[in-house]
Design a protein around this motif. Sequence first.
Motif, PDB file in Angstrom:
ATOM      1  N   VAL A   6       0.923  -1.302  -0.174  1.00 41.23           N
ATOM      2  CA  VAL A   6       0.091   0.105   0.031  1.00 41.23           C
ATOM      3  C   VAL A   6       0.769   1.204   0.048  1.00 41.23           C
ATOM      4  O   VAL A   6       1.080   1.922   0.990  1.00 41.23           O
ATOM      5  N   LYS A   7       1.576   1.341  -0.955  1.00 43.38           N
ATOM      6  CA  LYS A   7       2.717   2.664  -1.217  1.00 43.38           C
ATOM      7  C   LYS A   7       1.934   3.643  -1.978  1.00 43.38           C
ATOM      8  O   LYS A   7       0.970   3.451  -2.706  1.00 43.38           O
ATOM      9  N   LYS A   8       2.336   4.889  -1.635  1.00 44.20           N
ATOM     10  CA  LYS A   8       1.845   6.066  -2.268  1.00 44.20           C
ATOM     11  C   LYS A   8       2.493   5.866  -3.782  1.00 44.20           C
ATOM     12  O   LYS A   8       3.669   5.489  -3.782  1.00 44.20           O
ATOM     13  N   ALA A   9       1.754   6.279  -4.862  1.00 43.53           N
ATOM     14  CA  ALA A   9       2.389   6.238  -6.111  1.00 43.53           C
ATOM     15  C   ALA A   9       1.762   7.600  -7.029  1.00 43.53           C
ATOM     16  O   ALA A   9       0.574   7.832  -6.863  1.00 43.53           O
ATOM     17  N   SER A  10       2.864   8.157  -7.703  1.00 41.62           N
ATOM     18  CA  SER A  10       2.669   8.949  -8.717  1.00 41.62           C
ATOM     19  C   SER A  10       3.110   8.546  -9.977  1.00 41.62           C
ATOM     20  O   SER A  10       4.263   8.013 -10.144  1.00 41.62           O
ATOM     21  N   MET A  11       2.466   8.710 -10.908  1.00 43.91           N
ATOM     22  CA  MET A  11       2.705   8.203 -12.511  1.00 43.91           C
ATOM     23  C   MET A  11       2.479   9.162 -13.450  1.00 43.91           C
ATOM     24  O   MET A  11       1.395   9.794 -13.699  1.00 43.91           O
ATOM     25  N   GLU A  12       3.616   9.241 -14.277  1.00 44.81           N
ATOM     26  CA  GLU A  12       3.584  10.153 -15.335  1.00 44.81           C
ATOM     27  C   GLU A  12       3.695   9.271 -16.525  1.00 44.81           C
ATOM     28  O   GLU A  12       4.730   8.810 -16.890  1.00 44.81           O
ATOM     29  N   LEU A  13       2.541   8.850 -17.202  1.00 46.52           N
ATOM     30  CA  LEU A  13       2.347   7.733 -18.149  1.00 46.52           C
ATOM     31  C   LEU A  13       2.115   8.307 -19.766  1.00 46.52           C
ATOM     32  O   LEU A  13       2.644   9.465 -19.793  1.00 46.52           O
ATOM     33  N   GLY A  14       1.930   7.548 -20.375  1.00 44.56           N
ATOM     34  CA  GLY A  14       1.683   7.890 -22.095  1.00 44.56           C
ATOM     35  C   GLY A  14       0.546   8.871 -22.293  1.00 44.56           C
ATOM     36  O   GLY A  14      -0.432   9.101 -21.467  1.00 44.56           O
ATOM     37  N   GLY A  15       0.768   9.417 -23.395  1.00 41.33           N
ATOM     38  CA  GLY A  15      -0.121  10.390 -24.181  1.00 41.33           C
ATOM     39  C   GLY A  15      -0.509  10.139 -25.404  1.00 41.33           C
ATOM     40  O   GLY A  15       0.202   9.169 -25.997  1.00 41.33           O
ATOM     41  N   LEU A  16      -1.317  10.981 -25.737  1.00 37.12           N
ATOM     42  CA  LEU A  16      -1.670  10.496 -27.462  1.00 37.12           C
ATOM     43  C   LEU A  16      -2.358  12.054 -27.801  1.00 37.12           C
ATOM     44  O   LEU A  16      -3.345  12.231 -28.307  1.00 37.12           O
ATOM     45  N   ALA A  17      -1.460  13.111 -27.618  1.00 35.38           N
ATOM     46  CA  ALA A  17      -1.925  14.607 -27.615  1.00 35.38           C
ATOM     47  C   ALA A  17      -2.399  14.948 -28.968  1.00 35.38           C
ATOM     48  O   ALA A  17      -1.569  15.148 -29.914  1.00 35.38           O
ATOM     49  N   PRO A  18      -3.631  15.541 -29.091  1.00 34.66           N
ATOM     50  CA  PRO A  18      -4.137  16.054 -30.327  1.00 34.66           C
ATOM     51  C   PRO A  18      -3.690  17.653 -30.244  1.00 34.66           C
ATOM     52  O   PRO A  18      -3.239  18.280 -29.491  1.00 34.66           O
ATOM     53  N   PHE A  19      -3.634  17.844 -31.624  1.00 33.80           N
ATOM     54  CA  PHE A  19      -3.373  19.346 -31.857  1.00 33.80           C
ATOM     55  C   PHE A  19      -4.325  19.859 -32.920  1.00 33.80           C
ATOM     56  O   PHE A  19      -4.398  19.471 -34.136  1.00 33.80           O
ATOM     57  N   ILE A  20      -5.287  20.910 -32.527  1.00 36.05           N
ATOM     58  CA  ILE A  20      -6.701  21.070 -33.059  1.00 36.05           C
ATOM     59  C   ILE A  20      -6.421  22.512 -33.662  1.00 36.05           C
ATOM     60  O   ILE A  20      -6.073  23.567 -33.038  1.00 36.05           O
ATOM     61  N   VAL A  21      -6.678  22.605 -34.997  1.00 35.20           N
ATOM     62  CA  VAL A  21      -6.556  23.897 -35.563  1.00 35.20           C
ATOM     63  C   VAL A  21      -7.951  24.471 -36.075  1.00 35.20           C
ATOM     64  O   VAL A  21      -8.542  23.624 -37.129  1.00 35.20           O
ATOM     65  N   PHE A  22      -8.618  25.193 -35.552  1.00 38.20           N
ATOM     66  CA  PHE A  22      -9.991  25.768 -36.082  1.00 38.20           C
ATOM     67  C   PHE A  22      -9.624  26.683 -37.274  1.00 38.20           C
ATOM     68  O   PHE A  22      -8.871  27.302 -37.312  1.00 38.20           O
ATOM     69  N   ASP A  23     -10.879  27.021 -38.027  1.00 39.03           N
ATOM     70  CA  ASP A  23     -10.931  27.645 -39.043  1.00 39.03           C
ATOM     71  C   ASP A  23     -10.481  29.203 -38.632  1.00 39.03           C
ATOM     72  O   ASP A  23      -9.916  30.028 -39.426  1.00 39.03           O
ATOM     73  N   SER A  24     -10.779  29.681 -37.424  1.00 36.68           N
ATOM     74  CA  SER A  24     -10.582  30.978 -36.728  1.00 36.68           C
ATOM     75  C   SER A  24      -9.030  31.300 -36.562  1.00 36.68           C
ATOM     76  O   SER A  24      -8.760  32.407 -36.128  1.00 36.68           O
ATOM     77  N   ALA A  25      -8.301  30.139 -36.597  1.00 38.45           N
ATOM     78  CA  ALA A  25      -6.983  30.232 -36.003  1.00 38.45           C
ATOM     79  C   ALA A  25      -6.086  31.172 -36.953  1.00 38.45           C
ATOM     80  O   ALA A  25      -6.059  31.355 -38.120  1.00 38.45           O
ATOM     81  N   ASP A  26      -5.124  31.766 -36.184  1.00 38.72           N
ATOM     82  CA  ASP A  26      -4.077  32.436 -37.012  1.00 38.72           C
ATOM     83  C   ASP A  26      -3.049  31.432 -37.552  1.00 38.72           C
ATOM     84  O   ASP A  26      -2.130  30.698 -36.746  1.00 38.72           O
TER      85      ASP A  26
END
Length: 519
Positions: free
Chosen positions: A284-304
């Motif tokens: 029963v240890k404390k645990a901090s986890m920085e795990l995997g991602g799948l980052a989206p990068f969204i560009v809308f029509d109004s974007a610069d």
Amino acid sequence: MLLRVCRVVRAAARAHSSSARSERLRSQAYIGGRWVEAESAARFAVREPASGQLLTDVVDCGPRDASTAVRAASDSLAGWRAATSKERSRLLRKWHNLMIQNKDELAKLITAENGKPLKEATSEIVYAASFLEWFSEEARRIYGDVVPTSSPDRRILILKQPVGVVSIITPSPNTIDVRNCTALIYKWNFPSAMLTRKAGAALAVGCTVVVKPADDTPLSALALAELADEAGIPAGVFNVIPSSKSNTPAVGEVLCTDPLVAAISFTGSTATGKILLRHACGTVKKASMELGGLAPFIVFDSADLDRAVAGAIASKFRNSGQTCVCTNQFLVQEGIHDAFVEKMVKAMHRDLHVGNGFDEQTTQGPLINERAVEKVENQINDAVSRGACILTGGKRHRLGATFFEPTLLSNVTTDMLCTKEETFGPLAPVLKFRTEEEVIAIANAADVGLAGYFYSSDLAQIWRVAEQLEVGIVGVNEGLLSTVEAPFGGVKQSGLGREGSKYGVDDFLEIKYVCFGGL
């Protein structure tokens, strides 16, 4: 001083070869304030990813060495937690100062063992040192509370105290087996920053630590151990135990199951995080986890559009796409899709230069090893077989087996591997979408959620999307997010807890309720 440690790396910078040897290069484990060999006397090779040449042989710690390191950390715990917060603050700040003084040599070491361009490596050292500076300041701000009570003869105090010995684990990008479970790890990519972000917080509050660095990049951790020693961090408070791929499962198990360990802090894949959590649950240890991602990068029509393209390049291709928060898929609204893709191709040709990390003009160094290259190739082949088009790149670079061309794919769909698997390479797949509702559904379909980005000039849309994206970190009209002042971490299966910021100490503290009665 670290200057003597890195003579071999200076030779690499001059000749683009790191085969030179130096007796001064730190290659032993650092346990209990001493530089020691493994009990088995075994060693493993650390190679330069750009050339494959040998940097040095490093001590290969096994489970008994891990137990020794845990005992050393446990033995030093009482003295370190009893030290005043001001004293811990002073030592962490001295460690920070030594990192800055030696930043050029530390950066060369990262470039040699990791491959990232020297300019990026230097930035990592400054970033890594900033966590020691930040947590040196936070050490004196671990406040408790006095809580009003309904009973006039009682007083309630809330104390925050160090949890104890902390295991810090940052494995390598290879398949490892822990209790017959396999997982692909990709978290060697910031060998200094990942360490100080965790260790700085743990040490600041009075915990002691045992670090198991990635087997591909152990030299940076050992160099930081030397500087910790020079800064006056007491013996046993900070320990580093390198281990090879073959020893990593057994060492990791010790660090997660030893009763003397109170908490684990892990950076790696979601699959391996689950395995370590199963190990940790037995005690029963404390645990901090920085795990995997799948980052989206969204560009809308109004974007610069120009700003979006610049942010896309920064987010996707830093460290050749080998970052935890780099974009994994670009989602571009149909009204500007073609213009975005055209500008991306031009920007990639203009701004990205593949080469050895020690070359000044290089922006794209090698991938960490050939397995990483093979994964990128597999994703490209899968996408093309399903109808995607290669607009630029798409193959290995002529420089060698670990170099890959920055690649842009169009006509990408959500059933392709490159949109379902974390890539960790210089591959940018572009999907077209119509509506805000559609793109939010696509972005949130993943079972992980570390970072997400979007570009828009519509203020109402900015608030809606920022609140609806199921990620722990959101970049709005910004492609670079990491900073010491902000919490770093994910939601869903991207992890537990937060690193950096004022919240970074929470995973290493226990809250104690003290009731004074009879007053």
